[in-house]
Design a protein around this motif. Sequence first.
Motif, short mmCIF file in Angstrom:
data_model
loop_
_atom_site.label_atom_id
_atom_site.label_comp_id
_atom_site.label_asym_id
_atom_site.label_seq_id
_atom_site.Cartn_x
_atom_site.Cartn_y
_atom_site.Cartn_z
N PHE A 1 83.03 39.15 50.84
CA PHE A 1 83.45 38.42 49.64
C PHE A 1 84.47 39.26 48.91
CE2 PHE A 1 79.61 40.79 48.47
CZ PHE A 1 80.07 41.52 47.39
N ASP A 2 85.21 38.62 48.05
CA ASP A 2 86.27 39.33 47.34
C ASP A 2 85.69 39.94 46.06
OD1 ASP A 2 89.30 39.65 47.01
OD2 ASP A 2 88.59 38.91 45.07
N ASN A 3 86.05 41.19 45.79
CA ASN A 3 85.47 41.88 44.64
C ASN A 3 85.75 41.20 43.32
OD1 ASN A 3 84.11 43.97 45.73
ND2 ASN A 3 85.89 45.32 45.84
N MET A 4 86.99 40.76 43.14
CA MET A 4 87.34 40.18 41.85
C MET A 4 86.66 38.82 41.67
SD MET A 4 88.77 42.13 39.98
CE MET A 4 89.12 43.84 40.22
N MET A 5 86.52 38.10 42.79
CA MET A 5 85.83 36.83 42.72
C MET A 5 84.37 37.08 42.34
SD MET A 5 86.52 34.07 45.61
CE MET A 5 85.07 33.85 46.58
N PHE A 6 83.84 38.15 42.87
CA PHE A 6 82.46 38.50 42.57
C PHE A 6 82.30 38.82 41.07
CE2 PHE A 6 79.20 42.03 42.58
CZ PHE A 6 78.13 41.15 42.58
N ALA A 7 83.25 39.60 40.55
CA ALA A 7 83.18 39.97 39.14
C ALA A 7 83.26 38.71 38.26
CB ALA A 7 84.31 40.93 38.79
N SER A 8 84.13 37.78 38.62
CA SER A 8 84.25 36.56 37.82
C SER A 8 82.98 35.74 37.90
CB SER A 8 85.39 35.67 38.30
OG SER A 8 86.46 36.43 38.71
N HIS A 9 82.42 35.68 39.11
CA HIS A 9 81.20 34.90 39.26
C HIS A 9 80.07 35.49 38.43
CE1 HIS A 9 78.32 32.23 40.97
NE2 HIS A 9 77.64 33.20 41.56
N LEU A 10 80.00 36.83 38.44
CA LEU A 10 78.97 37.51 37.66
C LEU A 10 79.13 37.19 36.18
CD1 LEU A 10 76.65 39.48 38.19
CD2 LEU A 10 78.20 41.33 37.65
N GLN A 11 80.38 37.16 35.75
CA GLN A 11 80.65 36.87 34.35
C GLN A 11 80.20 35.45 33.99
OE1 GLN A 11 84.61 37.83 33.26
NE2 GLN A 11 84.03 37.98 31.10
N THR A 12 80.47 34.52 34.90
CA THR A 12 80.06 33.13 34.64
C THR A 12 78.54 33.05 34.53
OG1 THR A 12 81.77 32.64 36.24
CG2 THR A 12 80.47 30.78 35.44
N ILE A 13 77.86 33.69 35.46
CA ILE A 13 76.39 33.65 35.42
C ILE A 13 75.89 34.28 34.12
CG2 ILE A 13 74.30 34.53 36.47
CD1 ILE A 13 75.45 34.35 39.10
N ALA A 14 76.54 35.40 33.75
CA ALA A 14 76.09 36.11 32.55
C ALA A 14 76.26 35.24 31.31
CB ALA A 14 76.87 37.40 32.41
N GLN A 15 77.35 34.45 31.27
CA GLN A 15 77.58 33.63 30.09
C GLN A 15 76.52 32.54 29.95
OE1 GLN A 15 81.62 32.67 30.82
NE2 GLN A 15 82.37 34.47 29.72
N ASP A 16 75.99 32.08 31.09
CA ASP A 16 74.96 31.04 31.02
C ASP A 16 73.61 31.61 30.63
OD1 ASP A 16 76.86 29.37 31.86
OD2 ASP A 16 76.26 29.37 33.98
N ASN A 17 73.56 32.94 30.59
CA ASN A 17 72.27 33.57 30.36
C ASN A 17 72.04 33.81 28.87
OD1 ASN A 17 70.38 35.97 30.20
ND2 ASN A 17 70.34 35.46 32.38
N PRO A 18 70.84 33.50 28.37
CA PRO A 18 70.59 33.68 26.93
C PRO A 18 70.73 35.13 26.47
CG PRO A 18 68.58 33.09 28.12
CD PRO A 18 69.70 32.88 29.06
N ASN A 19 70.52 36.07 27.39
CA ASN A 19 70.63 37.48 26.99
C ASN A 19 72.01 38.04 27.24
OD1 ASN A 19 67.94 37.46 26.39
ND2 ASN A 19 67.36 38.08 28.46
N ALA A 20 73.00 37.18 27.16
CA ALA A 20 74.34 37.59 27.57
C ALA A 20 74.85 38.82 26.84
CB ALA A 20 75.31 36.44 27.40
#
Length: 554
Positions: free
Chosen positions: A260-279
């Motif tokens: 997988f691509d590192n930057m894509m991974f970082a963006s995906h992590l960010q998206t998941i984190a934003q959906d998380n209440p403990n962001a």
Amino acid sequence: MTADAPIYVNPDKLFGRHLAVLGNTGSGKSCSVAGLIRWSIESVKKNIEDGKNPNYRFLILDPNGEYGECFDDLSCSIHKYKVTLDNGESSGEQLKVPSWMWNSFEWSAVTKASDRSQRPLLRKALKEIRYGVAEENEDIELLQFIQSFYVQLLNFKKNVVALAEFRGRMNYGEALECASRNIQTFTNNRSTDICKAALCIHTAVNNLLTTKPRDRNGYFPTFNVVDVNSLISVIEQNKAILLDSFQLEKGPDSDTPIFFDNMMFASHLQTIAQDNPNASFMDYFLMRMKSLLSDVRVKSVIDGKKEDTLEQWLESYVGADDDNGSINIVDLSLIPSDILNVIVAVFARLVFEAHQRYRRKYQNVMPTTLVVEEAHNFIKNYLDSSEDISSSQLCAQIFEKIAKEGRKFGLGLLLSSQRPSELSQTVLSQCNTFLLHRLVNDRDQEMVKRLVPDSLGGVLGELPILPTRTAILLGWAASIPTLVEMSELTKEKRPKSNDPHFWDVWTGKEDLPIKWAEVCQDWQRNYNVGVETEDEQTKKDESSLTEDDVDLPF
Ligand SMILES: Nc1ncnc2c1ncn2[C@@H]1O[C@H](COP(=O)(O)OP(=O)(O)OP(=O)(O)O)[C@@H](O)[C@H]1O
Ligand SMILES: [Mg+2]
């Protein structure tokens, strides 16, 4: 006692059960390690069977870049890997330990993810990105469909009365038509075992449908238990292939090495984190992650390309069939310290797992020697208390695993260290042979004495006064402890670790111009040197504000 008698050691014993070379700085460890490898290879050449090619593998983890040239005269495949940021230097390929090969623990360690909130998110992101980019597997989908069709049939069988009623027989008929169509689509002219088995079901379903076609109004005739049973039995005949292969259903998990691509991974992590209440807890974590992924030196090692496969990686770093014996030297000297331990841990784990899987597949072990210079840097004693996984602990743990289990898979360790008392005791106690050079420090001597039976303790009295090149060989490979003098290596065959010549330099016997220009250029990363493509320039600009750059001497 035997004066100059030559001493030979059985390589199976020496390398098969881990060897530790211990001694103070300058006592001759690196030369001994280089010598053991060289003399082994030279004997291979003398003893090789007619018409056969040599087939040895030495992987050297070299933190000081000492081993670069010392095997050059041996005519065998030598691969050298290092961080090649300083343009111009040409000896050696760029070291690659791509981040898509890391497992979730290694990611957690390098990003210092905390146990409670960050690690689960990281694992979720890894799993999703790996699952998302994995190639679709039609066999898995076909299996999932057949397994659910089977369950459906079992239900029909339980409720056989309904098959005669209007609703039930319509459901059954439609389920059959759907099964026929789906199997047709999934098998799609392929001929895997699963497809072949599925096609038997396809035929059985079609046969049944021709005996009981829809009437003029599109309604199915009555079905009975024989119809259901006939299909169930066809599926059960292929039970092993179709029903017992549940493991296929899982797909890649968070640890499977899929690109997988590192930057894509970082963006995906960010998206998941934003959906998380403990962001809010995630901000620093994401920042750490981004600064890590955008550091130029880190990137050069961990960025992967889609076309680079795991197979190629193993061929380059462990050995390829056409190598005819290989020495792979991994120069770790310019790897940024924040990822050094993780890189070594991933490297060692991949090598270990490759050997494990090799044996499982081919019922045969592949003998390989993993050399770890300055082992106290990577195999530290650690306290097993903290919740967070630190990189150095992770690194020590994988070497402990290799020390405990590597022998069975053909992976032997050759450790060299100045501080046995700082080394992980588990690893040291699994080493069966010791080559002990001069050891002066009390604690280190104590440590070593504890590793041998009391009756042999006396021999070790000489440890603090052993001259360079002289050592005591004891353990599995030496039936009695033996004082040995290592054969002399000429200068170009020694690792680059000569004692400095103060006097000769002081008195002008040796010329030594003082030139800093090129050193500084490399140090400051050639930012203003040479012509760069626009692309490279933008890349550098993007990454120019990383944490690491705070340390650069601008
Ligand atoms: N077998 C040998 N043949 C020739 N010279 C040797 C040999 N062993 C040691 N020496 C000499 O001793 C010096 C130091 O040896 P070496 O670099 O192996 O020490 P070391 O124990 O690895 O030290 P460090 O812990 O600092 O890495 C070498 O530069 C070399 O001059
Ligand atoms: Mg050394």
